[in-house]
Design a protein around this motif. Structure first.
Motif, PDB file in Angstrom:
ATOM      1  N   SER A 381      39.997  29.715  21.279  1.00 13.59           N
ATOM      2  CA  SER A 381      39.768  30.770  20.281  1.00 13.59           C
ATOM      3  C   SER A 381      38.797  31.843  20.772  1.00 13.59           C
ATOM      4  CB  SER A 381      39.223  30.148  18.984  1.00 13.59           C
ATOM      5  OG  SER A 381      37.986  29.493  19.244  1.00 13.59           O
ATOM      6  N   GLY A 382      37.954  31.483  21.751  1.00  8.92           N
ATOM      7  CA  GLY A 382      36.986  32.461  22.257  1.00  8.92           C
ATOM      8  C   GLY A 382      36.983  32.483  23.763  1.00  8.92           C
ATOM      9  N   LEU A 383      38.070  32.939  24.337  1.00 10.85           N
ATOM     10  CA  LEU A 383      38.175  32.978  25.798  1.00 10.85           C
ATOM     11  C   LEU A 383      37.378  34.170  26.338  1.00 10.85           C
ATOM     12  CD1 LEU A 383      41.981  32.207  26.255  1.00 10.85           C
ATOM     13  CD2 LEU A 383      40.049  30.628  26.486  1.00 10.85           C
ATOM     14  N   ARG A 384      36.299  33.870  27.001  1.00  8.69           N
ATOM     15  CA  ARG A 384      35.460  34.937  27.551  1.00  8.69           C
ATOM     16  C   ARG A 384      35.374  34.800  29.071  1.00  8.69           C
ATOM     17  NH1 ARG A 384      33.294  37.495  23.181  1.00  8.69           N
ATOM     18  NH2 ARG A 384      33.276  36.293  21.253  1.00  8.69           N
ATOM     19  N   ALA A 385      34.636  33.785  29.546  1.00  8.86           N
ATOM     20  CA  ALA A 385      34.582  33.563  30.995  1.00  8.86           C
ATOM     21  C   ALA A 385      35.973  33.213  31.533  1.00  8.86           C
ATOM     22  CB  ALA A 385      33.584  32.461  31.318  1.00  8.86           C
ATOM     23  N   SER A 386      36.726  32.433  30.767  1.00  7.25           N
ATOM     24  CA  SER A 386      38.078  32.079  31.196  1.00  7.25           C
ATOM     25  C   SER A 386      38.956  33.324  31.310  1.00  7.25           C
ATOM     26  CB  SER A 386      38.702  31.084  30.218  1.00  7.25           C
ATOM     27  OG  SER A 386      37.970  29.874  30.194  1.00  7.25           O
ATOM     28  N   TYR A 387      38.759  34.258  30.385  1.00 10.18           N
ATOM     29  CA  TYR A 387      39.534  35.499  30.434  1.00 10.18           C
ATOM     30  C   TYR A 387      39.163  36.317  31.671  1.00 10.18           C
ATOM     31  CZ  TYR A 387      41.593  39.874  28.729  1.00 10.18           C
ATOM     32  OH  TYR A 387      42.346  41.015  28.595  1.00 10.18           O
ATOM     33  N   ASN A 388      37.885  36.258  32.064  1.00 11.31           N
ATOM     34  CA  ASN A 388      37.464  36.947  33.289  1.00 11.31           C
ATOM     35  C   ASN A 388      38.085  36.304  34.525  1.00 11.31           C
ATOM     36  OD1 ASN A 388      35.962  38.874  32.019  1.00 11.31           O
ATOM     37  ND2 ASN A 388      33.980  37.935  32.414  1.00 11.31           N
ATOM     38  N   VAL A 389      38.202  34.967  34.517  1.00 13.04           N
ATOM     39  CA  VAL A 389      38.875  34.271  35.624  1.00 13.04           C
ATOM     40  C   VAL A 389      40.328  34.731  35.709  1.00 13.04           C
ATOM     41  CG1 VAL A 389      39.656  32.022  36.460  1.00 13.04           C
ATOM     42  CG2 VAL A 389      37.367  32.264  35.488  1.00 13.04           C
ATOM     43  N   TYR A 390      40.956  34.815  34.569  1.00 14.81           N
ATOM     44  CA  TYR A 390      42.358  35.255  34.498  1.00 14.81           C
ATOM     45  C   TYR A 390      42.515  36.656  35.089  1.00 14.81           C
ATOM     46  CZ  TYR A 390      46.914  36.172  32.264  1.00 14.81           C
ATOM     47  OH  TYR A 390      48.233  36.475  32.020  1.00 14.81           O
ATOM     48  N   LYS A 391      41.618  37.556  34.732  1.00 14.30           N
ATOM     49  CA  LYS A 391      41.694  38.921  35.256  1.00 14.30           C
ATOM     50  C   LYS A 391      41.417  38.948  36.759  1.00 14.30           C
ATOM     51  CE  LYS A 391      38.810  40.715  32.235  1.00 14.30           C
ATOM     52  NZ  LYS A 391      38.007  41.733  31.498  1.00 14.30           N
ATOM     53  N   ALA A 392      40.504  38.095  37.222  1.00 13.58           N
ATOM     54  CA  ALA A 392      40.184  38.063  38.649  1.00 13.58           C
ATOM     55  C   ALA A 392      41.392  37.624  39.477  1.00 13.58           C
ATOM     56  CB  ALA A 392      39.002  37.135  38.891  1.00 13.58           C
ATOM     57  N   ILE A 393      42.088  36.603  39.006  1.00  9.26           N
ATOM     58  CA  ILE A 393      43.281  36.120  39.728  1.00  9.26           C
ATOM     59  C   ILE A 393      44.345  37.214  39.786  1.00  9.26           C
ATOM     60  CG2 ILE A 393      45.213  34.492  39.623  1.00  9.26           C
ATOM     61  CD1 ILE A 393      42.678  33.231  40.630  1.00  9.26           C
ATOM     62  N   PHE A 394      44.572  37.869  38.660  1.00  7.02           N
ATOM     63  CA  PHE A 394      45.607  38.906  38.636  1.00  7.02           C
ATOM     64  C   PHE A 394      45.181  40.134  39.438  1.00  7.02           C
ATOM     65  CE2 PHE A 394      47.840  36.480  35.494  1.00  7.02           C
ATOM     66  CZ  PHE A 394      49.145  36.936  35.547  1.00  7.02           C
ATOM     67  N   ALA A 395      43.884  40.404  39.516  1.00  8.72           N
ATOM     68  CA  ALA A 395      43.421  41.510  40.361  1.00  8.72           C
ATOM     69  C   ALA A 395      43.740  41.228  41.818  1.00  8.72           C
ATOM     70  CB  ALA A 395      41.918  41.714  40.166  1.00  8.72           C
ATOM     71  N   LEU A 396      43.499  39.994  42.234  1.00  8.97           N
ATOM     72  CA  LEU A 396      43.804  39.617  43.613  1.00  8.97           C
ATOM     73  C   LEU A 396      45.312  39.654  43.857  1.00  8.97           C
ATOM     74  CD1 LEU A 396      42.023  38.815  45.995  1.00  8.97           C
ATOM     75  CD2 LEU A 396      42.348  36.429  45.383  1.00  8.97           C
ATOM     76  N   ALA A 397      46.085  39.213  42.880  1.00 10.50           N
ATOM     77  CA  ALA A 397      47.546  39.212  43.019  1.00 10.50           C
ATOM     78  C   ALA A 397      48.082  40.637  43.090  1.00 10.50           C
ATOM     79  CB  ALA A 397      48.181  38.457  41.852  1.00 10.50           C
ATOM     80  N   HIS A 398      47.569  41.543  42.266  1.00  7.98           N
ATOM     81  CA  HIS A 398      48.028  42.929  42.289  1.00  7.98           C
ATOM     82  C   HIS A 398      47.654  43.599  43.607  1.00  7.98           C
ATOM     83  CE1 HIS A 398      49.817  43.939  38.363  1.00  7.98           C
ATOM     84  NE2 HIS A 398      49.066  42.950  37.874  1.00  7.98           N
TER      85      HIS A 398
END
Length: 849
Positions: A381-398
């Motif tokens: 319900s409160g994805l904060r650090a996990s959401y940052n991990v998600y963005k980091a992975i996709f940044a590397l993938a992009h």
């Protein structure tokens, strides 16, 4: 080290982690277990071992699994990195720098015991690292990785020092830096007017750098830190008690804390034990969302805490993925087994405990149902650090995707070349990572600035009580930094919970704000936030709260009684509504009326001996001039205007010259009559006939007219706003224009008056019929006395009183002439008509002879 045709690693670290193979590997460092159980002895007589970690952190494990979920999502996305599979190698850093550095080394150098290549060549095991969450860890690790330009994307390290591109050329992060967090906190303090706050920070890079930035930002706004205390890493009870003493004794009601929640536990326990309430806590992102303190035990003390939190996001499908995770027998996924044992309280290996009775722990089957658990691991319900991990992975993938889309001959590298994915250089990936620009499924834009920092945005949270007595997080605002707008803080004031008696924001200032009309004066030896409020001086204002200086009002304005507004200065002049103006106007009109009355009396008795014997023509001319003298007073009263300024002195000067010249001619006639009565002066009267008298008066008056004409044409009197007498008022007066012209006008009047007085004084004993010379002498004595006294009185009188003095001199001298010359005659005409006969006059002449 190469032996027998193989390359062998210098050493191998046994680390808890997770692994999945792929064409390219992405490394990860997470704080999955929090504390060391045993500190190994460094004897160097046996091989050093990594200490055992315990206290499993469910939230961090969720973050690690988010990385796994994101990689699986990318692998299943045909539009992103097609024909390529990403793998991962994740390690637990146990919240210790030594362990984190071992994990980073293992990720960079690989984990294979041997490499079957005599030249020991090959691509690096990982193309980039997601992590580390700690600032201190990231500083140490990225200092080494930066040498090889291997990209490292942290999802939680906020130290502003990491924005230094020269020191950390390949470091990126998806969380804003402390510099922005500190600015956001100070904006909140500014919003609520909290200028006097306490500061507590952890004794590590995160806390120290944040504290330095906080001090600088507070100083920039003129705010003050009431106390600044370092939170020890070793839970030193003496230091904890000292901090508690500062919190209790300080007048600051707001306390800002930069620290991880694990280091705060001893301090907050003391807060509960010592029952410290009435404090507004401001939490940094490191503990703003921590579940440790959100229990009923802490609610009375930490309820209402305001925190800066990482931007919350939503990841579709993550919850189902977390529930599907299962342990396996792969030794490279041992962290999953540790998780399983912690969440279900079982063990994959039975271990006996005790000596007398063997106690066997429940055996894990690996098929237990995660749906039956309720832990932070499954809470999305409160994805904060996990959401940052998600963005980091996709940044590397992009970044990888953009690298693979490069067309040969149009590449960004020397010779317009593209990167070779089979022999990828880390610095090539850093180039593409710097230019990443995409939008997540949640709608957030992801890109990095020149320092590797992501878009700066935070949620503002408020800790509010829930129905069961615990604390729930409630979003009450957002703070972000736009390219054009700068920092923007938006708060919902109605959504706040204030843990105070009045349910209102507390006051946290060293000194109460100085209201408008006062200025702040610093107190020597105290911080700038401690000050006195001094009232502004006369003519100065301050129309803002806590003004540093008072502003001087413009020339034509003055401060109001409250000293908070400049108002037009009171314009002072002798007006008809003023009591003094009314009195002088009344006296002027009375004198005019008396002159008219005397003229009527003389006109009605113009054929009587007393009127005929005193040169009736000159008497009427004198009365007319006196009337003008009385009426010219009206030009001196009222708001000065150009025409009144020009006329008042001209009319005054001409009227008085006409009056004095008439008296002078009368005096000369008296002397001529006396001389003509003697044998030697028989022809004296021929020089003082009616024509000669008129001509003399006309010539003497014409000279004054010439003086006035020259004066008005060269330097005419004008209205003038004079603020020299008093600064609080504007005296509206007539400037004389030319002092020389005004002096000549008065001097000529004075000259005629002096000559008239001298002649009248010399002829005072002449045997005239009604002692005309004596009356003229007395009248001129009054006139001269009045005007001699006028000069110093006029020079020393301020403002409108100078005009009043001049009017008084005009009235006094005019009444003196009127009474002295005409009162005796009117007395005879009206009260003793028997003396107004030729026989009586002849008898008196005989007596005088």
């Amino acid at each position: 080290m190469a032996t027998s045709g193989t390359c062998k690693l210098q050493g191998h670290f046994t680390l808890n982690g997770m692994y999945q193979d792929g064409d390219l590997l992405i490394g990860g460092l997470f704080e999955i277990q929090r504390y060391l159980k045993v500190f190994p002895e460094l004897s160097f007589r046996t091989e050093p071992k990594i200490p055992r970690c315990e206290l499993f952190y469910m939230t961090s494990f969720q973050q690690a699994l988010t990385m796994v979920f994101a990689i699986n999502e990318i692998n299943n996305n045909p539009n992103l990195l097609p024909n390529m599979t990403l793998g991962y190698q994740i390690y637990d850093n146990c919240l210790r720098l030594g362990v984190a550095f071992r994990g980073a080394t293992a990720l960079v150098s690989g984990t294979e015991e041997t490499v079957s290549d005599l030249n020991c060549k090959g691509p690096p095991p990982v193309i980039g690292i997601i992590g580390d969450p700690g600032s201190t860890h990231s500083i140490a690790i990225s200092s080494v990785l930066g040498l090889f330009r291997l990209p490292m994307i942290s999802y939680y390290a906020t130290c502003s020092c990491l924005s230094d591109r020269k020191k950390y050329p390949s470091f990126f992060r998806t969380i804003p830096s402390d510099a922005f967090q500190v600015r956001a906190m100070v904006q909140i303090l500014k919003h609520f007017g909290w200028t006097w706050v306490g500061l507590i920070y952890s004794d590590n890079d995160y806390g120290i750098y944040a504290a330095q930035s906080f001090h600088q930002e507070m100083q920039l706004f003129g705010y003050c830190v009431a106390f600044s205390e370092i939170l020890p890493n070793d839970n030193n009870p003496i230091v904890i008690q000292r901090i508690m003493g500062m919190i209790q004794t300080s007048t600051a009601r707001v306390v800002v804390v930069f620290s991880a929640s694990s280091l705060l536990i001893p301090l907050m326990n003391e807060v509960v034990l010592q029952n410290i309430t009435g404090r507004q806590w401001i939490a940094s992102e490191a503990w703003a969302t921590s579940p440790v303190f959100r229990t009923p035990r802490f609610q009375p003390f930490l309820g209402g805490t305001m925190g800066i939190a990482i931007r919350r996001g939503e990841i579709e499908g993550l919850h189902d993925f977390l529930l599907r995770i299962r342990p396996n027998n792969d030794q490279r996924n041992d962290i999953v087994k540790i998780f399983w044992e912690n969440i279900f309280g079982c063990s994959f290996e039975t271990k006996g405990k005790g000596t007398d009775v063997e106690q066997v722990k429940k055996v894990c089957t690996g098929q237990e149902d995660l749906n039956t658990t309720n832990t932070p691991y499954t809470d999305v319900s409160g994805l904060r650090a996990s959401y940052n991990v998600y963005k980091a992975i996709f940044a590397l993938a992009h970044a990888l995707h953009d690298l693979m889309q490069c067309e040969e001959g149009r590449g960004p590298f020397s010779g317009n070349r593209c990167a070779d994915i089979t022999n990828l250089k880390p610095w090539q990936l850093v180039h593409y990572l710097q230019k990443v620009n995409f939008t997540t499924g949640f709608g957030d834009h992801v890109s990095f600035d020149k320092n590797g920092d992501a878009l700066s945005i935070y949620d503002v949270l408020n800790w509010q009580p829930s129905a069961d007595g615990s604390i729930k997080l409630h979003k009450v605002g957002v703070v972000y930094e736009g390219a054009a707008t700068g920092m923007v803080l938006t708060l919902d004031k109605d959504a706040f919970y204030w843990n105070f008696e009045k349910a209102k924001p507390p006051q946290s200032v060293c000194s109460e704000s100085c209201p408008p009309g006062t200025r702040r004066a610093t107190i020597k030896g105290f911080p700038v936030c401690c000050f006195d409020c001094l009232p502004c001086g006369d003519g100065e204002i301050s129309n803002t709260t806590d003004a540093i200086e008072c502003t001087t009002c413009p020339d034509e304005f003055w401060s109001n009684p409250d000293k908070d507004q400049c108002v037009p200065k009171e314009i002072e002049f002798l007006s008809y509504e003023d009591p003094l103006g009314i009195s002088l106007t009344t006296a002027s009109l009375l004198g005019t009326f008396i002159c008219a009355l005397v003229m009527i009396i003389f006109a009605l008795h113009r054929n009587t001996p007393i009127v005929r014997a005193n040169n009736s023509e000159l008497s009427f001319l004198l009365l007319l001039s006196l009337k003008l003298c009385f009426l010219c007073v009206l030009l001196f009263i009222g708001r000065p205007q150009l025409w009144t300024c020009q006329l008042r002195h001209a009319v005054f000067g001409i009227s008085f010259v006409l009056c004095i010249s008439s008296i002078l001619v009368k005096t000369m006639v008296v002397i001529a009559v006396f001389k003509s009565s003697r044998p030697e002066g028989k022809g004296a009267m021929k020089w003082f006939g009616a024509a000669q008298q008129r001509c003399t008066v006309l010539v003497l008056t014409a000279l004054q007219v010439v003086i006035c004409a020259v004066w008005l044409s060269t330097a005419s009197p004008t209205p003038y706003k004079n603020n020299q007498y008093t600064r609080s008022k504007i005296v509206y007066e007539c400037a004389v224009g030319s002092v020389v012209g005004f002096s000549m006008l008065l001097g000529y009047i004075g000259l005629l008056a002096a000559v008239s007085f001298l002649l009248a004084f010399l002829s005072r004993n002449l045997p005239d019929n009604f002692n005309e010379a004596k009356f003229i002498t007395f009248s001129m004595l009054i006139f001269c006395a009045v005007w001699i006294a006028f000069v110093p009185a006029y020079a020393s009188s301020p403002g409108k009183y100078a005009v009043a003095v001049e009017i008084f001199a005009i009235l006094a001298s005019s009444f003196g002439l009127l009474v002295a010359i005409f009162a005796p005659k009117c007395y005879i005409i009206l009260l003793h008509p028997e003396k107004n006969t030729k026989k009586a006059i002849m008898r008196r002449e005989a007596q005088n002879k």
